[in-house]
Design a protein around this motif. Structure first.
Motif, PDB file in Angstrom:
ATOM      1  N   GLY A  38       3.587 -20.402  -8.004  1.00  0.00           N
ATOM      2  CA  GLY A  38       3.674 -21.853  -8.013  1.00  0.00           C
ATOM      3  C   GLY A  38       3.007 -22.417  -9.250  1.00  0.00           C
ATOM      4  N   GLN A  39       3.021 -23.756  -9.345  1.00  0.00           N
ATOM      5  CA  GLN A  39       2.482 -24.417 -10.533  1.00  0.00           C
ATOM      6  C   GLN A  39       0.993 -24.675 -10.415  1.00  0.00           C
ATOM      7  N   TYR A  77       6.910 -14.284  -8.324  1.00  0.00           N
ATOM      8  CA  TYR A  77       6.999 -15.738  -8.200  1.00  0.00           C
ATOM      9  C   TYR A  77       5.620 -16.371  -8.046  1.00  0.00           C
ATOM     10  N   GLN A  86      15.964 -15.996  -6.675  1.00  0.00           N
ATOM     11  CA  GLN A  86      14.830 -16.799  -7.143  1.00  0.00           C
ATOM     12  C   GLN A  86      14.132 -17.468  -5.973  1.00  0.00           C
ATOM     13  N   ARG A 112      11.274 -20.558  -5.396  1.00  0.00           N
ATOM     14  CA  ARG A 112      10.456 -21.626  -5.988  1.00  0.00           C
ATOM     15  C   ARG A 112       9.311 -21.928  -5.041  1.00  0.00           C
ATOM     16  N   VAL A 126       5.919 -24.391  -4.354  1.00  0.00           N
ATOM     17  CA  VAL A 126       5.277 -25.652  -4.701  1.00  0.00           C
ATOM     18  C   VAL A 126       4.022 -25.821  -3.856  1.00  0.00           C
ATOM     19  N   GLY A 138      14.661 -21.349  -1.856  1.00  0.00           N
ATOM     20  CA  GLY A 138      15.450 -20.329  -2.533  1.00  0.00           C
ATOM     21  C   GLY A 138      15.793 -19.212  -1.577  1.00  0.00           C
TER      22      GLY A 138
END
Length: 125
Positions: free
Chosen positions: A116-117, A114, A1, A3, A5, A26
């Motif tokens: 991000g937000q 993957y 995984q 992550r 940001v 990760g």
């Protein structure tokens, strides 16, 4: 995984600059190509820029070419998007994405592993 940001978004006047950051955690960051994408209200997500795992190749959307610069620092697990000469039409939520596959991060983006937000960029006229 992995992550991702994002940070660095905000409100800026037309002609101004912002630098977005995308910090990864990760798995090994240098295993992944990284792309920046954006989505304006009521519009489809669109490609902005992409960079290879080692920073050797960068591609840009025509709409940002000459104004935006994508870069990365693998030692800091961070990718950047320097945005200059911002225009109101650059207003959007900006997302970074990472994938080991160049094809996915450039053309088959719905398959990217993957994301991000997102970080909001608003450019006032």
């Amino acid at each position: 995984q992995v992550r991702l940001v994002e940070s660095g978004g905000g409100l800026v006047q037309a002609g101004g600059s912002l630098r977005l950051s995308c910090v990864a955690s990760g798995r090994t960051f240098s295993d992944y190509h990284v792309g920046w994408f954006r989505q304006a209200p009521e519009k489809e997500r669109e490609f902005v820029a992409v960079i290879t795992w080692n920073g050797g190749v960068q591609n840009y959307a025509d709409s940002v070419k000459g104004r935006f610069t994508i870069s990365r620092d693998n030692a800091k697990n961070t990718a950047y998007l320097q945005m200059n000469s911002l225009k109101p039409e650059d207003t959007a939520v900006y997302y970074c994405a990472a994938d080991e596959s160049w094809a996915k991060v450039t053309t088959r983006t719905k398959e990217v592993d993957y994301w991000g937000q997102g970080t909001q960029v608003t450019v006032s006229s």
